[in-house]
Each structure stands twice: as structure tokens, then as C-alpha cells.
Design a protein around this motif. Structure first.
Motif: not given
Length: 588
Positions: A136-141
């Protein structure tokens, strides 16, 4: 014998259950079939009218983008032949794309016999279909937002013997791996990539491939100057393979991943001292490799059987520079031990400021150091911490040095001036830097300074949704900015369904692993190896220019690396452009 002769002793049963956790019933991963996920992204179907209307075509293409499963490749560069340049000792990866306007029968892929310079052996090489996995597009903690749309990317590189069928109006990438021998004569090596219809054996598409091998030579991976530190997770592998932890079957299951680590130039061994140093972020809990026992007499005793077994395995593959032992400061400050009096496990939850903490670790470290000294491993041993605060680090360091003066320690975390002279291995996040004088001082002292990425670094990174070229960019960025190498916190911390879904309950998708079950590679692993090799090339070229006093060549190299040193990665200057330019420079 350490525990006496009573096989029914409850204490012994606890020990055995710890060193060999139970079986599951999974079949062999290499032979396992799984259902590949389908991308649900809606594309403009009219674009397929712009594609050449043959039922099936195959072309060479770029490995800098993710070729989407059902997207018409109208904006993708495709070529009927390709020429790649290699140094001797280099591992090459080349990507092809099969485009189907109609559904296909079962297909396999292979390389035709090689034509080589006179007397030269053919390089080791194979071709394999790439498989789609969910991202998916999630790029974080932290936890991803609920309802985040998913899509698929061709990250997994399947085994060479695997076959594939294509749906109508779909694409399928193919990855070709070529290992150029360090002894290969310079010259042109040619073959063809062949797509074969399985039922008839008919070659339905063929692409010529030429590899121009230069006289220049890379070191063997074990001799790379680049310092690679990928933390290992052996328990995900035992879980997925359905074998007992540290059984002979587990050791055999680990071997393909040891080979992959060694081929990339891995320097470090990840050793676990106490149960689960990382808490909730581990999908498969880390069992300790050292059994800590509180005896009935109130004295601590230790069993190093598993630790020895793992170090010996890594040493077989030349992964032998350092043994990082986790951790004096785990994430929840809980230390599990076996109480001989009760036969039960108990937890000591404490802080680095207490006497019980000092007593626990003083005894442990003295025993560990004596054991490692006996095995000839003490000089390689370091006590490792991950993203721990300054006060805890100083407390732990003080206790360790009092227990075993000169014991090496490491940290991956923030920059602390108070620690720069004390840590043998110090790793900073990609956004941080050592001052130039500090970096030089550490080099002069024989200390190692690395850069790392994690969930807190949106880009460039090694997520499954990252740009493929990011994986090649990171090693050369580390080198160009003065670091000795690169660390990533997880090589094989698999999700529940790693062959299909790279998402995890925490972090960006793919952050927890970038190799797959069954010894399957990925585009992320292959591009990372490319970047490490490119780092070696640039180091060699720089050393040659300096040794020859060739200021023009030296200045040209510094100019070529300027986009790296200025952090010029933008939408206008993507990582792929920087990597491609440096490859051209190194291979000229």
C-alpha cells in the motif's frame, strides 16, 4: 553433564522446550503453491488498444519501476535486445517484460546456451518469473490507517523452475541473474532469454542478451570494504518451514538465506541473549540463544549451545566480522530466565539504574566473555542496542566495562557526542551525520560508522512500495557521505503470509523483510547488491586515481558523486537517474 541424569525432571523439560520449540505441519516452502494476489486497481482499458496486438510479446525493460499487473505498458521503454557491462566478479540483474493481450498457456523461462570468448566458461545464470505481492502507500511508523487502498507490485523473484500463466491484458516481469566469475576473461558473453510453452516445448519468444565483461575486477563479497549489517530473524524461517527451532532441519532451512547474506557481503551475526529484545515489533518472537538459569544455590548458570550453533553456521558462509549480541537494553526492559527451583520461567523487569540490573549483567557478561574467549570469538563480540536513550546507554556501558574491560559495544540510534569514542559500531539514521572530524577519528581508531533506514524514513528506503532504484541508491549514498556501510533492521522478519502480503501491523509494507520463503530473492535484494557493488567500484576507482596522482580522474569521480553528497534526490532527479549515471561512469 550440566543438569544431572533425571530425564523426567521438570526443569530439564523446560530447558528442552526452550531450545526446540514445537512443530507445525507446513509442507516444503520451495515446493509450496500459493495463490498470487490480483491487483484491484482500475486502469484505462482503452490503453490496451495502443499495445501491439500480438497475443504475446517479450521485451527487455527497466528495473527502475514496478510494472503493474494489469496496466497497459504504453509508457514503458521496451527493447528487443540489450547489452550490459560488468566487472569480473559482478552479479548482474536484467529485467524483461512479457505482455499478453490474450490469456496464455502455462509458460516457463530459461536461458539458451552461452557463447563465450575462446576457452571461457559460461557464467552462472538463471531466469525466473517475478511474482506480485500486496503493498500500500503507507511509508511511516506505527499502525497504518484503516481502509488504506492496496495494490500489487512484482517484488518477489520466484525460483527458476517455476512456471506462470498470464491473463488477457496483463504483464509478467522476468528477472535474469548473471554471476560473472572473478576469473572470467574479458570479452562478450551472449545468450538468449527464451519463453517456452510447457505443453509443447515450443519457444514462443526469444530475446538476445549480451554481457560485455571488462578487465576490472571486484573483490570477493567477503572482502568487500562496504560494511553490510542486516539483522537476521531465524525464527520466522523455522515457523514458516514448520520445523523445530534449532533442529537439524532448521539449520538446513537457514542455509539459502546464509548464502544470500554472504553474497551481499554481510559482515555481522545477529545473536539474541535474552527473550525478545524488540517486543511487539517482532512477528515471530525471538527465543534467546543463551539459556540463563538461576540455580537452586542462587547462582547464575548459562547454556551456550544454540549461540555456538548459530555462530558456527554463519562462519561457514564467511559471515564472521562481528557478533552483535542483543541486548542489555531491550525495548521493555524485561529479562526472562529459568528458575531451577520452580522449573518455571520468570521475568526480571527492571531499569539500568538498579543493583539487580548490575548484578544480572555483571554475572552474564563475565560468563559470556569467558565463553567467547574460549571459542576464539571474543574480539568479534559486541553488546548491541537498538534506538536506546543516552542515559541507559551510559549506564549499560559503565556496567559492561566494569564487568569485562574493553568489551565492545554498538548502537543503532541517535547521535550522542558522549558515545562517539566508546562504541565500536555506531549507526545513525539516514538524516543524521557524524561531523567530519569525528568520522575520521572513528576511522583512525578502527571503529565502524554506518547509516540505517527504518520506518521513520519515507524515501529513499527499502519498503515494498519504494522505488526499486532506492535499494541501489542507499549503499552508494552511504559511501559518498562518509559512512562505512549500511544497516537495515530486518532481513527476514516475515509477516504471516510473506509470499503474498508484505503489510505488517506496524511500519510500512516490506520494512520487515526483503527476501522471501523458499530462498526466493526480490528486486529489493538484487538492487541492493547492485548498489553495494557500485560502492565497491567507486571506492576502487577513487583509490586508483589517488595512487596514480591522477587529479583529473579524481575530480571527475567527485563530480559524478556530487548529486549523492548534496542529497539531490528529488522528483526531478530520482534515485534511478543518479544510480544510472554512476553505473555509466564506473563502467566506462
Amino acid at each position: 553433564m550440566l543438569f544431572g541424569n533425571n530425564p523426567t525432571n521438570n526443569f530439564m523439560k523446560k530447558l528442552v522446550s526452550t531450545l526446540a520449540i514445537g512443530l507445525t505441519t507446513l509442507s516444503s516452502v520451495a515446493a509450496q503453491a500459493w495463490e498470487e494476489p490480483r491487483d484491484t486497481t482500475v486502469w484505462n482499458s482503452a490503453d490496451w488498444t495502443l499495445v501491439a496486438q500480438q497475443p504475446l510479446t517479450m521485451s527487455w525493460t527497466t528495473s527502475d519501476i514496478h510494472h503493474r499487473q494489469f496496466k497497459a505498458p504504453v509508457d514503458v521503454a521496451l527493447a528487443a535486445d540489450t547489452v550490459v557491462t560488468a566487472w569480473r566478479g559482478e552479479r548482474l540483474g536484467v529485467e524483461a517484460l512479457v505482455v499478453a493481450t490474450q490469456a496464455t498457456p502455462e509458460l516457463s523461462v530459461r536461458l539458451a546456451p552461452w557463447h563465450t570468448p575462446a576457452g571461457a566458461a559460461a557464467p552462472e545464470a538463471n531466469a525466473a518469473f517475478m511474482r506480485y505481492v500486496i503493498t500500500n502507500t503507507f511509508r511511516a511508523c506505527g499502525e497504518p490507517p484503516e481502509g488504506l487502498p492496496t495494490y500489487t507490485v512484482p517484488d518477489l523473484i520466484d525460483l527458476p523452475e517455476a512456471s506462470a500463466q498470464l491473463e488477457a491484458q496483463s504483464v509478467r516481469p522476468i528477472w535474469v541473474t548473471v554471476e560473472v566469475s572473478r576469473e572470467a576473461p574479458a570479452g562478450a558473453y551472449t545468450t538468449a532469454l527464451e519463453l517456452v510453452e510447457q505443453g509443447s516445448g515450443k519457444v514462443v519468444a526469444s530475446l538476445p542478451l549480451r554481457v560485455n565483461v571488462l578487465e576490472r575486477q571486484l573483490p570477493a563479497p567477503a572482502d568487500y570494504a562496504f560494511y553490510l549489517d542486516l539483522w537476521q530473524q531465524p525464527y520466522a524461517i523455522s515457523r514458516f518451514e514448520g520445523v523445530e527451532r534449532w533442529s537439524p532441519e532448521h539449520i538446513e532451512a537457514l542455509r539459502p538465506y546464509m548464502e544470500m547474506l554472504a553474497r551481499a557481503g554481510q559482515k555481522t551475526i545477529t545473536a539474541i541473549l535474552f527473550y525478545e529484545p524488540w517486543g511487539v515489533q517482532s512477528n515471530d518472537k525471538f527465543s534467546p540463544m543463551v539459556e540463563t538459569i538461576l540455580g537452586k544455590d542462587g547462582q547464575w548458570r548459562y547454556d551456550y549451545t544454540i549461540l555456538d550453533r548459530y555462530i558456527e553456521l554463519c562462519d561457514e558462509y564467511g559471515i564472521s566480522d562481528a557478533i552483535e549480541c542483543f541486548s542489555m537494553v531491550p525495548w521493555d526492559m524485561t529479562f526472562r530466565y529459568l528458575n531451577e527451583a520452580t522449573g518455571e520461567y520468570e521475568n526480571l523487569k527492571t531499569t539500568t539504574t538498579t543493583q539487580e540490573y548490575a548484578d544480572l549483567w555483571t554475572s552474564f557478561l563475565k560468563s559470556l566473555a569467558a565463553h567467547m574467549q574460549e571459542r576464539g570469538w571474543l574480539d568479534r563480540t559486541m553488546i548491541a542496542m537498538d534506538e536506546r536513550g543516552l542515559s541507559d546507554m551510559l549506564n549499560a556501558y559503565d556496567i559492561a566495562q566494569k564487568a569485562v574491560p574493553g568489551l565492545k559495544m554498538s548502537l543503532a540510534g541517535n547521535y550522542h557526542p558522549e558515545l562517539i569514542d566508546d562504541l565500536q559500531l555506531y549507526t545513525l539514521m539516514i538524516e543524521d551525520f557524524f561531523p567530519a572530524d569525528v568520522l575520521q577519528r572513528r576511522k583512525d581508531a578502527g571503529q565502524v560508522s554506518l547509516m540505517y533506514t527504518c520506518c521513520a524514513s519515507p524515501a529513499p528506503n527499502q519498503f515494498s512500495n519504494s522505488e526499486p532504484a532506492d535499494n541501489a541508491y542507499l549503499p552508494i549514498y552511504a559511501t559518498a557521505t562518509g559512512f562505512d556501510g549500511y544497516l537495515h533492521w530486518s532481513f527476514s522478519n516475515w509477516t504471516d503470509e510473506p509470499l503474498t502480503d508484505t503489510r505488517f501491523k506496524l511500519f510500512a509494507p516490506g520494512d520487515t523483510y526483503f527476501i522471501y520463503p523458499g530462498g526466493r530473492s526480490s528486486i529489493r535484494y538484487e538492487r541492493m547488491v547492485e548498489g553495494i557493488q557500485l560502492s565497491e567500484k567507486l571506492r576502487i576507482l577513487e583509490a586508483e586515481a589517488l595512487a596514480a596522482g591522477d587529479l583529473q580522474a579524481y575530480a571527475a569521480l567527485q563530480q559524478a558523486m556530487l548529486p549523492l553528497r548534496t542529497g539531490a534526490m528529488t522528483k526531478a532527479i530520482p534515485t534511478s537517474q543518479i544510480v544510472t549515471a554512476l553505473q555509466r561512469y564506473a563502467n566506462q
